[in-house]
Motif scaffolding. Structure first.
Motif, PDB file in Angstrom:
ATOM      1  N   LEU A 102       0.814  -1.213   0.000  1.00  8.09           N
ATOM      2  CA  LEU A 102       0.000   0.000   0.000  1.00  8.09           C
ATOM      3  C   LEU A 102       0.847   1.263   0.000  1.00  8.09           C
ATOM      4  O   LEU A 102       0.553   2.233  -0.699  1.00  8.09           O
ATOM      5  CB  LEU A 102      -0.929   0.005   1.210  1.00  8.09           C
ATOM      6  N   GLY A 103       1.915   1.268   0.797  1.00  9.17           N
ATOM      7  CA  GLY A 103       2.765   2.451   0.877  1.00  9.17           C
ATOM      8  C   GLY A 103       3.364   2.784  -0.482  1.00  9.17           C
ATOM      9  O   GLY A 103       3.327   3.925  -0.951  1.00  9.17           O
ATOM     10  N   MET A 104       3.897   1.748  -1.126  1.00 12.26           N
ATOM     11  CA  MET A 104       4.485   1.920  -2.453  1.00 12.26           C
ATOM     12  C   MET A 104       3.424   2.410  -3.449  1.00 12.26           C
ATOM     13  O   MET A 104       3.667   3.323  -4.242  1.00 12.26           O
ATOM     14  CB  MET A 104       5.044   0.566  -2.897  1.00 12.26           C
ATOM     15  N   GLY A 105       2.249   1.779  -3.377  1.00 13.34           N
ATOM     16  CA  GLY A 105       1.161   2.183  -4.266  1.00 13.34           C
ATOM     17  C   GLY A 105       0.787   3.642  -4.060  1.00 13.34           C
ATOM     18  O   GLY A 105       0.551   4.378  -5.023  1.00 13.34           O
ATOM     19  N   ALA A 106       0.775   4.071  -2.800  1.00 15.02           N
ATOM     20  CA  ALA A 106       0.443   5.462  -2.499  1.00 15.02           C
ATOM     21  C   ALA A 106       1.488   6.404  -3.074  1.00 15.02           C
ATOM     22  O   ALA A 106       1.168   7.478  -3.591  1.00 15.02           O
ATOM     23  CB  ALA A 106       0.321   5.662  -0.998  1.00 15.02           C
ATOM     24  N   ALA A 107       2.748   5.989  -3.001  1.00 13.79           N
ATOM     25  CA  ALA A 107       3.814   6.836  -3.541  1.00 13.79           C
ATOM     26  C   ALA A 107       3.609   7.045  -5.047  1.00 13.79           C
ATOM     27  O   ALA A 107       3.721   8.161  -5.558  1.00 13.79           O
ATOM     28  CB  ALA A 107       5.174   6.202  -3.266  1.00 13.79           C
ATOM     29  N   ILE A 108       3.284   5.960  -5.758  1.00 16.11           N
ATOM     30  CA  ILE A 108       3.070   6.095  -7.207  1.00 16.11           C
ATOM     31  C   ILE A 108       1.790   6.891  -7.467  1.00 16.11           C
ATOM     32  O   ILE A 108       1.723   7.684  -8.405  1.00 16.11           O
ATOM     33  CB  ILE A 108       3.014   4.713  -7.880  1.00 16.11           C
ATOM     34  N   SER A 109       0.770   6.689  -6.594  1.00 10.14           N
ATOM     35  CA  SER A 109      -0.463   7.476  -6.734  1.00 10.14           C
ATOM     36  C   SER A 109      -0.165   8.958  -6.660  1.00 10.14           C
ATOM     37  O   SER A 109      -0.738   9.754  -7.395  1.00 10.14           O
ATOM     38  CB  SER A 109      -1.448   7.146  -5.613  1.00 10.14           C
ATOM     39  N   LEU A 110       0.741   9.303  -5.739  1.00 11.28           N
ATOM     40  CA  LEU A 110       1.068  10.717  -5.574  1.00 11.28           C
ATOM     41  C   LEU A 110       1.689  11.268  -6.856  1.00 11.28           C
ATOM     42  O   LEU A 110       1.348  12.373  -7.299  1.00 11.28           O
ATOM     43  CB  LEU A 110       2.029  10.903  -4.393  1.00 11.28           C
ATOM     44  N   ILE A 111       2.546  10.460  -7.464  1.00  4.13           N
ATOM     45  CA  ILE A 111       3.143  10.887  -8.735  1.00  4.13           C
ATOM     46  C   ILE A 111       2.037  11.110  -9.774  1.00  4.13           C
ATOM     47  O   ILE A 111       2.031  12.092 -10.512  1.00  4.13           O
ATOM     48  CB  ILE A 111       4.158   9.832  -9.217  1.00  4.13           C
ATOM     49  N   MET A 112       1.068  10.190  -9.762  1.00  2.00           N
ATOM     50  CA  MET A 112      -0.036  10.318 -10.704  1.00  2.00           C
ATOM     51  C   MET A 112      -0.858  11.582 -10.418  1.00  2.00           C
ATOM     52  O   MET A 112      -1.249  12.302 -11.335  1.00  2.00           O
ATOM     53  CB  MET A 112      -0.923   9.083 -10.591  1.00  2.00           C
ATOM     54  N   LEU A 113      -1.114  11.846  -9.139  1.00  4.79           N
ATOM     55  CA  LEU A 113      -1.873  13.050  -8.770  1.00  4.79           C
ATOM     56  C   LEU A 113      -1.138  14.308  -9.222  1.00  4.79           C
ATOM     57  O   LEU A 113      -1.758  15.252  -9.720  1.00  4.79           O
ATOM     58  CB  LEU A 113      -2.076  13.098  -7.249  1.00  4.79           C
ATOM     59  N   VAL A 114       0.178  14.302  -9.044  1.00  4.76           N
ATOM     60  CA  VAL A 114       0.948  15.479  -9.444  1.00  4.76           C
ATOM     61  C   VAL A 114       0.851  15.673 -10.963  1.00  4.76           C
ATOM     62  O   VAL A 114       0.670  16.796 -11.446  1.00  4.76           O
ATOM     63  CB  VAL A 114       2.420  15.344  -8.986  1.00  4.76           C
ATOM     64  N   ILE A 115       0.950  14.579 -11.707  1.00  2.00           N
ATOM     65  CA  ILE A 115       0.830  14.694 -13.171  1.00  2.00           C
ATOM     66  C   ILE A 115      -0.555  15.250 -13.534  1.00  2.00           C
ATOM     67  O   ILE A 115      -0.686  16.143 -14.367  1.00  2.00           O
ATOM     68  CB  ILE A 115       1.079  13.332 -13.849  1.00  2.00           C
ATOM     69  N   ASN A 116      -1.599  14.734 -12.873  1.00  2.28           N
ATOM     70  CA  ASN A 116      -2.950  15.258 -13.102  1.00  2.28           C
ATOM     71  C   ASN A 116      -3.022  16.752 -12.835  1.00  2.28           C
ATOM     72  O   ASN A 116      -3.606  17.512 -13.605  1.00  2.28           O
ATOM     73  CB  ASN A 116      -3.955  14.571 -12.169  1.00  2.28           C
ATOM     74  N   LEU A 117      -2.398  17.156 -11.730  1.00  2.00           N
ATOM     75  CA  LEU A 117      -2.424  18.567 -11.352  1.00  2.00           C
ATOM     76  C   LEU A 117      -1.733  19.418 -12.418  1.00  2.00           C
ATOM     77  O   LEU A 117      -2.236  20.481 -12.808  1.00  2.00           O
ATOM     78  CB  LEU A 117      -1.733  18.736  -9.990  1.00  2.00           C
ATOM     79  N   VAL A 118      -0.589  18.911 -12.893  1.00  2.00           N
ATOM     80  CA  VAL A 118       0.150  19.660 -13.914  1.00  2.00           C
ATOM     81  C   VAL A 118      -0.704  19.813 -15.177  1.00  2.00           C
ATOM     82  O   VAL A 118      -0.807  20.904 -15.748  1.00  2.00           O
ATOM     83  CB  VAL A 118       1.486  18.958 -14.232  1.00  2.00           C
ATOM     84  N   ILE A 119      -1.345  18.725 -15.591  1.00  2.00           N
ATOM     85  CA  ILE A 119      -2.192  18.798 -16.791  1.00  2.00           C
ATOM     86  C   ILE A 119      -3.297  19.835 -16.585  1.00  2.00           C
ATOM     87  O   ILE A 119      -3.530  20.701 -17.424  1.00  2.00           O
ATOM     88  CB  ILE A 119      -2.833  17.426 -17.114  1.00  2.00           C
ATOM     89  N   ALA A 120      -3.972  19.757 -15.421  1.00  2.00           N
ATOM     90  CA  ALA A 120      -5.106  20.655 -15.173  1.00  2.00           C
ATOM     91  C   ALA A 120      -4.661  22.105 -15.077  1.00  2.00           C
ATOM     92  O   ALA A 120      -5.305  23.001 -15.634  1.00  2.00           O
ATOM     93  CB  ALA A 120      -5.826  20.230 -13.897  1.00  2.00           C
ATOM     94  N   LEU A 121      -3.540  22.344 -14.387  1.00  3.61           N
ATOM     95  CA  LEU A 121      -3.065  23.724 -14.259  1.00  3.61           C
ATOM     96  C   LEU A 121      -2.612  24.267 -15.602  1.00  3.61           C
ATOM     97  O   LEU A 121      -2.875  25.423 -15.941  1.00  3.61           O
ATOM     98  CB  LEU A 121      -1.931  23.807 -13.234  1.00  3.61           C
TER      99      LEU A 121
END
Lengths: 308, 296
Positions: A276-295
């Motif tokens: 789960l911890g590892m998955g969360a770390a990759i999720s965070l990377i995904m969230l950041v990419i989403n944020l960059v696209i949206a911004l």
């Protein structure tokens, strides 16, 4: 009898003319609070919590499930040093580019462009089919494609005479790309057909009068007119394609991770893999990419001054 | 006077000298053929996978291939015989209606207050919410969502799924409903208030009826979103008797052994029809709207 529009003179001067029902700030706050609580708890909180979870060694089972330890940025360095992560990111890029940005957008625009003067049953039939592909639940759509591409009895092999071809194993990426184009073209088609309808006919007429070819009309009249729509389309499609989980239903990331886009990679790491911890770390990377696209989208949209 | 069909086609006057009529006709003809071929290909591409869905459920002995069915309705009886199938459809309904109820109630209260009262930072809040809901997708947030629902003990419950789905669609719903409420003339409420109605009475008897098209749109839209959602229930519901049709469907074809195609095909159709019907109803009545995050 209620009068619909009282004469102006009757209206008394009021501090908050907007608040016609007399809610007041306190009650308005009460009205908004429950919705904000749900959004805060189940949308905002998970996003923020990802930051913390990504820095722990949380596991689904075992000792680290009961007492997770704080491991700092270990997960991130491990992910960034892992070939599987980079290969998944690369596949995601190819997937988003080919199926979303190029496939859905071009096909959706072409269909909208081709059908712009067509009326009657042809238009209705094509639009209905494209829309139906979008609306059918993902797990049904996936099975329809599993049936179509089946090795032994699949309709595609029967039509092409390629008996025994296992499309999902030989060409997993191509399969999920084509599948995603099939699913998602409807949005671009609908967006562009409403955009094309708003292009001033007078401009098209003048272009035709001076002898512009169809291609020139498209380039010089249509595209400048629908720039805002193209932008909206591209960014929403990018975001959605990047976040779709449906290819999992078709290939489950296989064979040997050949179609393991980021969404599937996270799932396989965190849930069946238990990290789960590892998955969360990759999720965070995904969230950041989403944020960059949206911004990026917001910035460009504001810059061009076009309506989103 | 009706013109005779044998009169020649007169080209329209144009600013640029037109190419010879013959070449123009050939070109026109070729464009036409190209157009028909291209549209034909598009049609085949979209129709081909779908053919199975409309033939197999009525075929007495369905295979994976598309073929003219050996007409029967008996496949639909297999749904009733399966242990989980009817329950799964009921679960889909519970999740859809549950989310709809939460979202309609909370969404319309919030949208109304935001539409009528100038809360500081209102517009910023709305856009921030909308932005968040498009960034924090079910996919990107699956790990923390799973963890959160596990910790608060709502794993394997419908309430957990309803809450997570509500959190995801509420921003869009508030945005859509606020748009609707903004367009309702304030004079109605003003008059009601002069007549002595309380804010709640105004909301129930004046605002809700006038905003009905908006509420109906949001209701159908929410059910469509939830009905087809696979990931959230797949993550949060483990017991087969809790799972909605979207997840059961997946179980049907990934379980070991030969899938039961009679059940699978009939179930696919029964599962798809409501959502297709609702979607086309909304599309016909309200037209297509772009409110971001239409499908996530």
């Amino acid at each position: 009898m209620l009068s619909a529009d009282p004469p102006r003179g009757v209206r008394r001067p009021r501090k908050r003319t907007d608040d016609v029902a007399g809610l007041g700030h306190a009650r308005a706050g009460l009205f908004v609070a429950p919705a904000l609580a749900i959004v805060g708890l189940f949308l905002v909180f998970p996003a923020v919590w990802t930051l913390y979870l990504g820095m722990t060694n949380y596991r689904l089972t075992g000792l680290a499930a009961a007492e997770p330890e704080f491991v700092g940025i270990d997960n991130f360095t491990q992910a960034l040093g892992d070939d599987a992560f980079w290969s998944s990111l690369g596949l995601t890029l190819v997937f988003v580019l080919l199926s979303g940005v190029i496939g859905q957008t071009l096909l959706g625009f072409s269909v909208a462009w081709a059908l712009r003067h067509v009326t009657g049953w042809v238009k209705t039939l094509i639009e209905t089919l494209v829309l139906a592909a979008w609306v059918i639940p993902a797990s049904v759509a996936s099975f329809l494609w599993l049936a179509l591409l089946d090795r032994r009895n699949g309709t595609l092999n029967e039509l092409l005479g390629t008996d025994g071809m296992a499309w999902l194993i030989e060409y997993p990426m191509a399969s999920i790309i084509v599948f995603n184009i099939w699913v998602g073209t409807a949005f671009s088609m609908l967006l562009f057909s409403s955009a094309l309808a708003a292009v001033p006919p007078s401009q098209m007429e003048s272009a035709r009068m001076v002898g512009a070819t169809s291609w020139q009309q498209l380039r010089d009249v249509v595209v400048p007119n629908i720039k805002g729509h193209i932008l909206t389309n591209t960014l929403l499609i990018t975001l959605w394609t990047f976040n779709t989980f449906t290819p999992y239903l078709l290939t489950a990331g296989g064979p040997r991770g050949e179609s393991e886009i980021l969404a599937v990679y996270i799932y396989r790491t965190a849930i069946p893999g238990g990290q789960l911890g590892m998955g969360a770390a990759i999720s965070l990377i995904m969230l950041v990419i989403n944020l960059v696209i949206a911004l990026g989208y917001l910035r460009v949209a504001r810059g061009t001054g076009t309506k989103s | 006077m009706t013109s005779a069909s044998n009169t020649p086609v007169i080209p329209r006057p144009e600013a640029v000298p037109p190419p010879s009529l013959g070449r123009k006709l050939v070109r026109h003809f070729l464009t036409r053929v190209l157009f028909v071929v291209a549209m034909g290909l598009v049609l085949v591409f979209f129709a081909l996978p779908m053919l199975w869905l409309v033939t197999a459920p009525f075929d007495g002995n369905p295979t994976l291939a598309v073929r003219w069915p050996d007409w029967t309705m008996s496949n639909f009886a297999t749904i009733a015989d399966n242990r989980y199938a009817v329950g799964a459809l009921r679960n889909s309904l519970i999740l859809g209606l549950g989310t709809m109820a939460v979202v309609l109630l909370l969404g319309s209260l919030a949208a109304y207050a935001l539409s009528r009262v100038r809360i500081p930072g209102r517009d910023g809040l709305l856009y921030a919410l909308l932005l968040l809901s498009s960034i924090v997708t079910g996919t990107a947030a699956m790990v923390p969502t799973f963890q959160l629902i596990t910790q608060i003990g709502l794993i394997n419950t419908h309430i957990g799924v309803v809450l997570v789905l509500s959190g995801g669609v509420l921003p869009t719903v508030i945005f859509i409903l606020k748009d609707f409420m903004d367009s309702i003339p304030k004079s109605y409420e003003e008059s009601a208030r002069l007549a002595g109605a309380s804010p709640f009475q105004i909301l129930r008897h004046v605002v809700a009826p006038t905003a009905r098209p908006g509420l109906a749109f949001v209701a159908v839209w929410t059910v469509v979103q939830v009905w087809g959602n696979f990931l959230v229930p797949f993550l949060l519901l483990r017991a087969p008797e809790m799972q909605p049709a979207a997840v059961l469907m997946y179980t049907f074809y990934t379980e070991g052994g030969q899938p039961n195609l009679r059940l699978l095909s009939a179930f696919s159709l029964v599962f798809s029809i409501p959502v297709i019907g609702m979607y086309f109803l909304v599309n016909r009545r309200y037209g297509f709207r772009f409110h971001g995050g239409i499908k996530s």
